[in-house]
Write a protein that holds these residues in place. Structure first.
Motif, PDB file in Angstrom:
ATOM      1  N   ASP A  11      -3.440   3.416 -13.987  1.00 48.80           N
ATOM      2  CA  ASP A  11      -3.616   3.758 -12.353  1.00 48.80           C
ATOM      3  C   ASP A  11      -4.673   5.014 -11.967  1.00 48.80           C
ATOM      4  OD1 ASP A  11      -3.234   2.608  -9.403  1.00 48.80           O
ATOM      5  OD2 ASP A  11      -2.386   3.582  -8.914  1.00 48.80           O
ATOM      6  N   ALA A  12      -3.502   6.025 -12.268  1.00 43.00           N
ATOM      7  CA  ALA A  12      -4.555   7.275 -11.689  1.00 43.00           C
ATOM      8  C   ALA A  12      -5.891   7.527 -12.882  1.00 43.00           C
ATOM      9  CB  ALA A  12      -3.686   8.014 -12.677  1.00 43.00           C
ATOM     10  N   GLU A  13      -6.274   6.671 -14.041  1.00 42.04           N
ATOM     11  CA  GLU A  13      -7.805   7.274 -13.719  1.00 42.04           C
ATOM     12  C   GLU A  13      -8.167   6.138 -13.022  1.00 42.04           C
ATOM     13  OE1 GLU A  13     -10.906   7.392 -16.050  1.00 42.04           O
ATOM     14  OE2 GLU A  13      -9.018   8.682 -16.239  1.00 42.04           O
ATOM     15  N   PHE A  14      -8.251   5.168 -12.878  1.00 39.03           N
ATOM     16  CA  PHE A  14      -8.416   4.401 -11.936  1.00 39.03           C
ATOM     17  C   PHE A  14      -8.691   4.542 -10.292  1.00 39.03           C
ATOM     18  CE2 PHE A  14      -7.755   0.176 -14.105  1.00 39.03           C
ATOM     19  CZ  PHE A  14      -8.545   0.273 -14.719  1.00 39.03           C
ATOM     20  N   GLU A  15      -7.851   5.429  -9.646  1.00 41.15           N
ATOM     21  CA  GLU A  15      -7.725   6.591  -8.713  1.00 41.15           C
ATOM     22  C   GLU A  15      -8.514   7.487  -8.797  1.00 41.15           C
ATOM     23  OE1 GLU A  15      -4.740   8.038  -5.700  1.00 41.15           O
ATOM     24  OE2 GLU A  15      -4.360   8.556  -8.152  1.00 41.15           O
ATOM     25  N   HIS A  16      -8.686   8.274  -9.627  1.00 34.23           N
ATOM     26  CA  HIS A  16      -9.742   8.832 -10.240  1.00 34.23           C
ATOM     27  C   HIS A  16     -10.961   8.407 -10.258  1.00 34.23           C
ATOM     28  CE1 HIS A  16     -11.862  12.615 -12.003  1.00 34.23           C
ATOM     29  NE2 HIS A  16     -12.051  12.332 -12.847  1.00 34.23           N
ATOM     30  N   GLN A  17     -11.624   7.462 -10.625  1.00 34.41           N
ATOM     31  CA  GLN A  17     -12.660   6.623 -10.944  1.00 34.41           C
ATOM     32  C   GLN A  17     -13.291   6.550  -9.370  1.00 34.41           C
ATOM     33  OE1 GLN A  17     -12.631   3.531 -12.945  1.00 34.41           O
ATOM     34  NE2 GLN A  17     -12.788   4.041 -15.048  1.00 34.41           N
ATOM     35  N   GLN A  18     -12.689   6.065  -8.637  1.00 32.74           N
ATOM     36  CA  GLN A  18     -12.368   5.498  -6.629  1.00 32.74           C
ATOM     37  C   GLN A  18     -12.426   6.537  -5.911  1.00 32.74           C
ATOM     38  OE1 GLN A  18      -9.476   3.577  -5.576  1.00 32.74           O
ATOM     39  NE2 GLN A  18     -10.181   2.173  -4.929  1.00 32.74           N
ATOM     40  N   ARG A  19     -11.872   7.829  -7.184  1.00 32.28           N
ATOM     41  CA  ARG A  19     -12.544   9.415  -6.255  1.00 32.28           C
ATOM     42  C   ARG A  19     -14.065   9.944  -6.803  1.00 32.28           C
ATOM     43  NH1 ARG A  19      -8.686  12.372  -8.216  1.00 32.28           N
ATOM     44  NH2 ARG A  19      -6.973  11.097  -7.411  1.00 32.28           N
ATOM     45  N   ARG A  20     -14.337   9.307  -7.328  1.00 29.07           N
ATOM     46  CA  ARG A  20     -15.444   9.833  -7.845  1.00 29.07           C
ATOM     47  C   ARG A  20     -16.481   9.088  -7.477  1.00 29.07           C
ATOM     48  NH1 ARG A  20     -15.158   8.946 -13.866  1.00 29.07           N
ATOM     49  NH2 ARG A  20     -17.332   7.764 -13.552  1.00 29.07           N
ATOM     50  N   TYR A  21     -16.504   7.690  -7.403  1.00 30.76           N
ATOM     51  CA  TYR A  21     -17.160   6.777  -6.613  1.00 30.76           C
ATOM     52  C   TYR A  21     -17.697   7.189  -5.378  1.00 30.76           C
ATOM     53  CZ  TYR A  21     -17.853   3.898 -10.700  1.00 30.76           C
ATOM     54  OH  TYR A  21     -17.842   2.858 -11.630  1.00 30.76           O
ATOM     55  N   ARG A  22     -16.046   6.677  -4.392  1.00 30.63           N
ATOM     56  CA  ARG A  22     -16.113   7.930  -3.075  1.00 30.63           C
ATOM     57  C   ARG A  22     -17.482   8.971  -2.896  1.00 30.63           C
ATOM     58  NH1 ARG A  22     -10.959   5.705  -2.079  1.00 30.63           N
ATOM     59  NH2 ARG A  22     -10.281   8.022  -3.105  1.00 30.63           N
ATOM     60  N   ASP A  23     -17.226   9.564  -3.626  1.00 29.88           N
ATOM     61  CA  ASP A  23     -17.760  10.963  -3.349  1.00 29.88           C
ATOM     62  C   ASP A  23     -19.234  10.267  -3.410  1.00 29.88           C
ATOM     63  OD1 ASP A  23     -15.136  12.215  -2.953  1.00 29.88           O
ATOM     64  OD2 ASP A  23     -15.351  12.881  -4.739  1.00 29.88           O
ATOM     65  N   GLN A  24     -19.870   9.704  -4.428  1.00 25.35           N
ATOM     66  CA  GLN A  24     -20.805   9.332  -5.009  1.00 25.35           C
ATOM     67  C   GLN A  24     -21.964   8.772  -3.574  1.00 25.35           C
ATOM     68  OE1 GLN A  24     -23.126  10.199  -7.240  1.00 25.35           O
ATOM     69  NE2 GLN A  24     -25.140   9.215  -6.287  1.00 25.35           N
ATOM     70  N   LEU A  25     -20.899   7.477  -2.987  1.00 24.79           N
ATOM     71  CA  LEU A  25     -21.453   7.359  -1.849  1.00 24.79           C
ATOM     72  C   LEU A  25     -21.569   7.798  -0.936  1.00 24.79           C
ATOM     73  CD1 LEU A  25     -19.249   3.596  -2.648  1.00 24.79           C
ATOM     74  CD2 LEU A  25     -21.774   3.978  -2.448  1.00 24.79           C
ATOM     75  N   GLU A  26     -20.683   9.127  -0.090  1.00 25.03           N
ATOM     76  CA  GLU A  26     -20.671  10.540   1.198  1.00 25.03           C
ATOM     77  C   GLU A  26     -21.616  10.922   0.187  1.00 25.03           C
ATOM     78  OE1 GLU A  26     -17.635  12.185   0.570  1.00 25.03           O
ATOM     79  OE2 GLU A  26     -15.908  11.117   1.046  1.00 25.03           O
ATOM     80  N   ARG A  27     -22.321  11.163  -0.725  1.00 27.66           N
ATOM     81  CA  ARG A  27     -23.809  12.143  -0.999  1.00 27.66           C
ATOM     82  C   ARG A  27     -24.591  11.069  -0.588  1.00 27.66           C
ATOM     83  NH1 ARG A  27     -20.524  14.101  -4.971  1.00 27.66           N
ATOM     84  NH2 ARG A  27     -21.140  12.473  -6.225  1.00 27.66           N
ATOM     85  N   SER A  28     -24.873  10.099  -1.407  1.00 27.96           N
ATOM     86  CA  SER A  28     -25.949   9.367  -1.492  1.00 27.96           C
ATOM     87  C   SER A  28     -26.040   7.929  -0.025  1.00 27.96           C
ATOM     88  CB  SER A  28     -26.047   8.266  -2.367  1.00 27.96           C
ATOM     89  OG  SER A  28     -25.454   7.443  -2.065  1.00 27.96           O
ATOM     90  N   GLY A  29     -25.011   8.178   0.868  1.00 28.66           N
ATOM     91  CA  GLY A  29     -25.465   7.200   2.114  1.00 28.66           C
ATOM     92  C   GLY A  29     -24.483   6.051   1.558  1.00 28.66           C
ATOM     93  N   THR A  30     -25.915   5.044   0.986  1.00 31.22           N
ATOM     94  CA  THR A  30     -25.166   3.582   0.602  1.00 31.22           C
ATOM     95  C   THR A  30     -25.533   3.004  -0.454  1.00 31.22           C
ATOM     96  OG1 THR A  30     -26.756   2.530   2.480  1.00 31.22           O
ATOM     97  CG2 THR A  30     -24.598   2.705   3.607  1.00 31.22           C
ATOM     98  N   ASP A  31     -24.753   2.922  -1.589  1.00 27.34           N
ATOM     99  CA  ASP A  31     -25.496   2.860  -2.717  1.00 27.34           C
ATOM    100  C   ASP A  31     -24.657   1.407  -3.271  1.00 27.34           C
ATOM    101  OD1 ASP A  31     -25.944   2.786  -5.356  1.00 27.34           O
ATOM    102  OD2 ASP A  31     -25.992   4.990  -5.581  1.00 27.34           O
ATOM    103  N   ARG A  32     -26.039   0.077  -2.786  1.00 28.88           N
ATOM    104  CA  ARG A  32     -24.555  -0.589  -3.775  1.00 28.88           C
ATOM    105  C   ARG A  32     -24.641  -0.682  -5.150  1.00 28.88           C
ATOM    106  NH1 ARG A  32     -26.807  -4.679   0.484  1.00 28.88           N
ATOM    107  NH2 ARG A  32     -27.223  -3.620   1.965  1.00 28.88           N
ATOM    108  N   ALA A  33     -25.079   0.182  -5.889  1.00 29.80           N
ATOM    109  CA  ALA A  33     -25.326   0.308  -7.287  1.00 29.80           C
ATOM    110  C   ALA A  33     -23.366   0.431  -7.679  1.00 29.80           C
ATOM    111  CB  ALA A  33     -26.082   1.233  -7.907  1.00 29.80           C
ATOM    112  N   PHE A  34     -22.806   0.791  -6.479  1.00 29.27           N
ATOM    113  CA  PHE A  34     -21.486   1.130  -7.024  1.00 29.27           C
ATOM    114  C   PHE A  34     -20.624   0.136  -6.436  1.00 29.27           C
ATOM    115  CE2 PHE A  34     -22.901   5.697  -6.906  1.00 29.27           C
ATOM    116  CZ  PHE A  34     -23.001   5.767  -8.365  1.00 29.27           C
ATOM    117  N   ALA A  35     -20.784  -0.770  -5.904  1.00 28.64           N
ATOM    118  CA  ALA A  35     -20.000  -2.286  -5.076  1.00 28.64           C
ATOM    119  C   ALA A  35     -19.880  -2.999  -6.149  1.00 28.64           C
ATOM    120  CB  ALA A  35     -20.964  -2.731  -4.229  1.00 28.64           C
TER     121      ALA A  35
END
Length: 84
Positions: A25-49
């Motif tokens: 779960d900690a690993e998935f949480e880390h991945q989730q945080r990375r995706y959230r950060d990426q989405l914040e930087r790029s706006g809306t990125d459907r590649a991560f959906a």
């Protein structure tokens, strides 16, 4: 659930399983945080959906499994305290 394990062995197994799930779960949480950060930087990125959805599903499944383990451990502990 029928088992050939003693209550102590079963509890030890469940605690180990819970530990593995906590790490996953900690690993998935880390991945989730990375995706959230990426989405914040790029706006809306459907590649991560799809990945974000899969991660959320995995985390929900882990949460459910950990709750079941906690319930089983509680029952084992209650049973062992009654016998004491």
């Amino acid at each position: 659930m029928a088992t050939d394990k003693s209550p102590q062995e079963e509890a030890s197994y469940l605690e180990s399983l819970d530990k593995e799930l906590r790490f996953a779960d900690a690993e998935f949480e880390h991945q989730q945080r990375r995706y959230r950060d990426q989405l914040e930087r790029s706006g809306t990125d459907r590649a991560f959906a799809a990945d974000a959805k899969r991660i959320a599903q995995n985390r929900a499944k882990i949460e459910k499994e950990r709750a079941e383990i906690a319930e089983r451990l509680s029952a084992l502990n209650a049973g062992s305290s009654i016998k004491s």
